[in-house]
Design a protein around this motif. Structure first.
Motif, mmCIF file in Angstrom:
data_model
loop_
_atom_site.group_PDB
_atom_site.id
_atom_site.type_symbol
_atom_site.label_atom_id
_atom_site.label_comp_id
_atom_site.label_asym_id
_atom_site.label_seq_id
_atom_site.Cartn_x
_atom_site.Cartn_y
_atom_site.Cartn_z
ATOM 1 N N SER A 398 -35.992 -3.101 8.583
ATOM 2 C CA SER A 398 -37.055 -2.150 8.252
ATOM 3 C C SER A 398 -37.352 -2.266 6.752
ATOM 4 N N PRO A 399 -38.634 -2.385 6.383
ATOM 5 C CA PRO A 399 -38.933 -2.483 4.943
ATOM 6 C C PRO A 399 -38.593 -1.192 4.199
ATOM 7 N N ASP A 400 -38.286 -0.127 4.959
ATOM 8 C CA ASP A 400 -37.975 1.152 4.310
ATOM 9 C C ASP A 400 -36.482 1.359 4.067
ATOM 10 N N VAL A 401 -35.683 0.373 4.467
ATOM 11 C CA VAL A 401 -34.243 0.510 4.260
ATOM 12 C C VAL A 401 -34.004 0.823 2.777
ATOM 13 N N LYS A 402 -32.986 1.663 2.498
ATOM 14 C CA LYS A 402 -32.860 2.177 1.121
ATOM 15 C C LYS A 402 -32.509 1.098 0.099
ATOM 16 N N THR A 403 -31.441 0.347 0.405
ATOM 17 C CA THR A 403 -31.010 -0.655 -0.571
ATOM 18 C C THR A 403 -30.693 -1.977 0.119
ATOM 19 N N ILE A 404 -31.303 -3.031 -0.394
ATOM 20 C CA ILE A 404 -31.038 -4.372 0.132
ATOM 21 C C ILE A 404 -30.407 -5.200 -0.974
ATOM 22 N N ALA A 405 -29.327 -5.903 -0.658
ATOM 23 C CA ALA A 405 -28.775 -6.869 -1.632
ATOM 24 C C ALA A 405 -29.243 -8.250 -1.211
ATOM 25 N N PHE A 406 -29.782 -8.994 -2.169
ATOM 26 C CA PHE A 406 -30.275 -10.344 -1.880
ATOM 27 C C PHE A 406 -29.403 -11.288 -2.705
ATOM 28 N N ILE A 407 -28.568 -12.033 -2.022
ATOM 29 C CA ILE A 407 -27.504 -12.784 -2.702
ATOM 30 C C ILE A 407 -27.555 -14.265 -2.357
ATOM 31 N N PRO A 409 -27.477 -18.658 -4.144
ATOM 32 C CA PRO A 409 -28.037 -19.547 -5.164
ATOM 33 C C PRO A 409 -29.505 -19.906 -4.966
ATOM 34 N N MET A 410 -30.058 -19.654 -3.770
ATOM 35 C CA MET A 410 -31.453 -20.043 -3.546
ATOM 36 C C MET A 410 -32.444 -18.899 -3.791
ATOM 37 N N VAL A 411 -31.909 -17.686 -3.983
ATOM 38 C CA VAL A 411 -32.778 -16.500 -3.984
ATOM 39 C C VAL A 411 -33.890 -16.573 -5.026
ATOM 40 N N LYS A 412 -33.540 -16.929 -6.254
ATOM 41 C CA LYS A 412 -34.554 -16.857 -7.321
ATOM 42 C C LYS A 412 -35.127 -18.225 -7.690
ATOM 43 N N GLU A 413 -34.861 -19.222 -6.877
ATOM 44 C CA GLU A 413 -35.365 -20.570 -7.166
ATOM 45 C C GLU A 413 -36.853 -20.684 -6.830
ATOM 46 N N TYR A 453 -29.730 -7.942 -6.794
ATOM 47 C CA TYR A 453 -29.547 -9.397 -6.792
ATOM 48 C C TYR A 453 -28.202 -9.823 -7.361
ATOM 49 N N ALA A 454 -27.633 -10.825 -6.754
ATOM 50 C CA ALA A 454 -26.515 -11.557 -7.376
ATOM 51 C C ALA A 454 -26.595 -12.993 -6.897
ATOM 52 N N LYS A 455 -26.339 -13.911 -7.812
ATOM 53 C CA LYS A 455 -26.399 -15.318 -7.414
ATOM 54 C C LYS A 455 -25.147 -15.715 -6.631
ATOM 55 N N GLY A 456 -24.003 -15.208 -7.047
ATOM 56 C CA GLY A 456 -22.752 -15.462 -6.319
ATOM 57 C C GLY A 456 -22.084 -16.769 -6.686
ATOM 58 N N CYS A 457 -22.821 -17.863 -6.577
ATOM 59 C CA CYS A 457 -22.256 -19.176 -6.913
ATOM 60 C C CYS A 457 -23.389 -20.193 -6.966
ATOM 61 N N ASP A 458 -23.043 -21.397 -7.365
ATOM 62 C CA ASP A 458 -24.016 -22.490 -7.307
ATOM 63 C C ASP A 458 -24.001 -23.087 -5.906
ATOM 64 N N ILE A 459 -24.969 -23.986 -5.666
ATOM 65 C CA ILE A 459 -24.999 -24.641 -4.359
ATOM 66 C C ILE A 459 -23.768 -25.527 -4.180
ATOM 67 N N ILE A 481 -28.885 -9.744 2.511
ATOM 68 C CA ILE A 481 -29.537 -10.996 2.912
ATOM 69 C C ILE A 481 -28.974 -12.070 1.996
ATOM 70 N N MET A 482 -28.560 -13.177 2.584
ATOM 71 C CA MET A 482 -28.019 -14.267 1.759
ATOM 72 C C MET A 482 -28.845 -15.527 1.945
ATOM 73 N N SER A 483 -29.095 -16.217 0.844
ATOM 74 C CA SER A 483 -29.855 -17.464 0.931
ATOM 75 C C SER A 483 -29.024 -18.596 0.347
ATOM 76 N N ILE A 484 -28.553 -19.462 1.231
ATOM 77 C CA ILE A 484 -27.658 -20.549 0.822
ATOM 78 C C ILE A 484 -28.170 -21.863 1.432
ATOM 79 N N GLY A 485 -27.431 -22.934 1.236
ATOM 80 C CA GLY A 485 -27.815 -24.192 1.897
ATOM 81 C C GLY A 485 -27.462 -25.421 1.089
ATOM 82 N N GLU A 486 -28.215 -26.482 1.341
ATOM 83 C CA GLU A 486 -28.058 -27.734 0.595
ATOM 84 C C GLU A 486 -28.943 -27.654 -0.638
#
Ligand code: NOJ
Length: 742
Positions: A398-407, A409-413, A453-459, A481-486
């Protein structure tokens, strides 16, 4: 009405014949005026001095050669101004033969679409045709005459980095996608200012390189070649593809570039292909390294004899063909044939009438700033995303959820979202032009929602210093929500990997976040199927996002928040471990099939791994559910001159409107050569509102039942067939059977 249609058809056909005759005459007139040096010149293609997509051979006299009419084509010349500079020089040559300019426009020009493997996951042929159309419009406006696309190699080995460029593992799906892309790039046909020449590549079997190592050797049976690897190329020929590119690999001991069997017998012989064949970068000269010829002269001899018309960057033709003709070893008729094919395309493109046809700065500017292109990119990107798992309907959020963490290495690329084979246009600020994943989510959530936001680590690498911050950010959120990968450049040309697990400490980061007890959605960015067993088994929701292009952030937000219901389906099998590779759904049953997924002994299984893949070909979930029922076959027995209709009902029994790709698989129970356990033979992508149902029909004709027998004849054989209707290759919902009678 019928008569009108016939008249129109006759008129168009006559026009095409007249146009062809006209071009043929112009080609012959020109050919008659050309010196041997000028003819050989047409068979050379050089790179510009800037971007290089292969090892450059330095050449101080490029401009001199163009001026003397000794160069036919260039690649990687970026932008209208630069194209004009070279064309100006070509116009100073004796016969004023225009250059053609090629470029790897693989998934967009400025507007960048998902990588081709990602787009293939949409199973949406119209969408893929549109993305190619838009890419062609922009590329043509940017001075490009010719794209080295579509890449239509079948890929069954995710270690091979170039699977990102193709349409996956399936021949039937791959052939339809080949057709869609060729048609998209060519629009209303060559000669229009928004149509570019196409190139079916790499001919052939490059996707089967041993060990998934790029450029490696291929050894395969002729039957496998004809049944699995050649059909997309035939589909491209039928769709009117302009050119072919041969391949780096050797096939059964003969480098593809020097193979008469492939280029003369099959392509220009049996298939009657009238366009021209370009070598891959340096592949003519590479026949020396293959150990197939002893020097550049023999390389030129082998390639031209085998039917390779243009030499990309190896200089073997330029340095040797004139001499080979003078010595009488190469017949001038061979050179003339190659030159004719190239000149024909230049005439067809209209370049003799206006060599600067693709050099309009205003058009370049307008085409690059078209909001319709951005809209299409966003739509295709959201269609390409595959929902692998969604336990307890965690998604959509839901876009109305109070707090979302977006974590992650790909999040802000920005730029990495484009993936490999994205064109570098010097005047574009890509970080402004691309919607990052962060920006996409930030723009979509409600005003009151906090996004942390937190980056957490590098790829890659093993640094875990960012873990603590990421865990603390996750603890403050309602959902993570986590965004990771190659990394974006871990797939693509020369990007094979022996280990296809998620790199670095990213999976450990997911474990650390999961330990907080917060619900997690993991998004995986990659150019190939990766292995991520812990995530697959423990994280409730997983989206496979490939590389989505410049609208990545918006497309991801569309899916995360349910504005678009996911509909992507995997075009490649995802293995459990590298040891299962090659792995594909349409394998043979063998004499020792495993009784269950975990039967280990005396079967084709490993003793340490299940037989099944982690995610099967065709798999992909939706936020809604579909119910399949009422399968009917119009005939229990079918003659090979007849057809059978399979019908069934599909109903949306969930809460959201959604698209489903319904898949028809067939199995020929007994054959004079063994047949796969199932083969995709048709599919439809359909939209259903909640509670809506539709009757779907597939028509089974004899050609869907044919295969290459022991004598390599393409024929069906009488006998029983299984019919399977599924939502994935491992999720068959309805079954039927029929008998084929000859
Ligand atoms: C080598 C690649 O294999 C081919 O696909 C590409 O078109 C050429 N380089 C030109 O960039």
């Amino acid at each position: 009405m019928k008569i009108n249609c016939l008249l129109l058809f006759a008129f168009i056909t006559l026009n095409v014949i007249a146009q062809k005759e006209n071009i043929d005459t112009r080609v012959e007139n020109l050919l008659n005026q050309m010196t041997l040096e000028e003819k050989v010149g047409q068979l050379n293609q050089y790179n510009d001095d800037g971007i290089a997509t292969g090892p450059v051979t330095p050449d101080g006299d490029k401009e001199g050669q163009i001026r003397r009419g000794e160069l036919g084509s260039m690649l990687n010349v970026i932008g209208v101004e630069r194209v004009r500079q070279f064309q100006d020089i070509a116009m100073q040559s004796r016969l004023r033969i225009p250059l053609i300019f090629g470029q790897d426009v693989i998934h967009g020009y400025k507007t960048t679409f998902p990588i081709p493997l990602g787009e293939a996951a949409s199973w949406d042929l119209k969408a893929m045709k549109l993305s190619a159309r838009i890419a062609a419009t922009e590329a043509a406006a940017g001075g490009v005459h010719w794209t080295f696309a579509p890449m239509i190699d079948i890929g069954r080995d995710p270690r091979w980095g170039r699977v990102m460029e193709g349409a996956g593992e399936d021949t039937y799906l791959g052939s339809l996608i080949a057709k869609a892309r060729v048609e998209g790039f060519m629009g209303n046909g060559l000669g229009n200012t928004d149509a570019v020449m196409t190139c079916a590549k790499h001919f052939v079997a490059y996707g089967a390189v041993e060990g998934g190592r790029d450029y490696n050797s291929v050894d395969m049976s002729d039957r496998m070649l004809w049944e699995t690897y050649l059909p997309p190329f035939k589909a491209a020929v039928d769709a009117g593809v302009s050119t072919f590119m041969n391949a780096f690999n050797d096939l059964n001991g003969i480098p593809a570039t020097g193979s008469s069997y492939l280029q003369r017998d099959i392509l220009k012989g049996k298939w009657n292909f009238e366009g021209f064949v370009v070598s891959d970068w340096g592949s003519v000269g590479q026949m020396i390294k293959h150990g197939y010829v002893k020097d550049g002269k023999e390389a030129a001899y082998a390639a031209i004899t085998a039917g390779c018309d243009m030499d990309m960057e190896s200089r073997s033709y330029k340095n040797n063909l004139v001499e080979l003709v003078k010595e009488g070893r190469v017949n001038i008729a061979l050179i003339d044939d190659a030159v004719r094919r190239i000149l024909y395309k230049k005439f067809e493109m209209g370049l003799f009438d206006d060599p600067y046809k693709f050099c309009d700065i205003q058009r370049e500017h307008d085409a690059f700033n078209n909001p319709e292109h951005t809209k299409a990119s966003r739509e295709i990107a959201s269609k390409s995303i595959v929902l692998l798992k969604n336990e307890n309907n965690l998604l959509p959020i839901s876009p109305d959820v109070k707090t979302i963490a977006f974590i992650g290495p790909m999040v802000k690329e920005y730029k990495p979202n484009l993936g490999f084979w994205a064109i570098e246009l010097p005047e574009v600020n890509y970080d402004k032009f691309i919607v990052s994943q962060w920006d996409g989510v930030q723009n979509r959530i409600s005003k009151g929602t906090k996004l942390l936001y937190a980056k957490g680590c590098d790829i890659d690498g093993d640094n875990k210093d960012g873990f603590a911050e990421a865990v603390s950010v996750a603890r403050q959120a309602d959902i993570v929500i986590m965004s990771i990968g190659e990394r974006w450049d871990m797939s693509g040309e020369a990007k094979s990997r022996s280990d296809i697990h998620i790199p670095g400490v990213q999976e450990e980061l997911v474990k650390a976040i999961q330990a907080t007890g917060k619900p997690i959605v993991v998004m995986i960015n990659a150019g190939r199927p990766l292995v991520f067993n812990w995530i697959a088994d423990n994280v409730p929701s997983i989206l496979y996002t490939w590389w989505l292009g410049n609208e990545a952030g918006n497309a991801i937000a569309d899916i995360l928040f349910g504005d678009v219901n996911p509909s992507g389906k995997l075009p490649m099998t995802f293995p459990r471990e590298v040891g299962q590779i090659p792995i594909y759904y349409n394998h043979f049953n063998t004499g020792h099939p495993a009784a269950t997924d975990s039967t280990l002994f005396y079967t084709t299984a490993y003793i340490d791994l299940k037989t099944s893949p982690k995610f099967a070909f065709g798999h992909g979930l939706s936020y809604t559910e579909f119910e399949y029922s009422d399968i009917k076959l119009s005939k229990g027995k079918m003659k090979n001159t007849e057809s059978t209709e399979v019908s069934f009902v599909i109903k949306n029994i969930g809460k959201y409107t959604g698209d489903e790709v319904v898949q028809l698989y067939l199995r020929d129970r007994v054959g004079s050569v063994v047949r796969p356990v199932k083969e995709l033979k048709d599919f439809k992508k359909i939209r259903l509102n909640p509670n809506e149902s539709k009757v779907i029909r597939f028509t089974i004709t004899n050609d869907k039942l044919c295969f290459y027998n022991q004598k390599l004849e393409y024929k069906s054989e009488p006998g029983e067939f299984d019919v399977m209707i599924g939502s994935a290759s491992d999720d068959i919902r309805l079954e039927g059977e029929f008998e084929l009678i000859h």
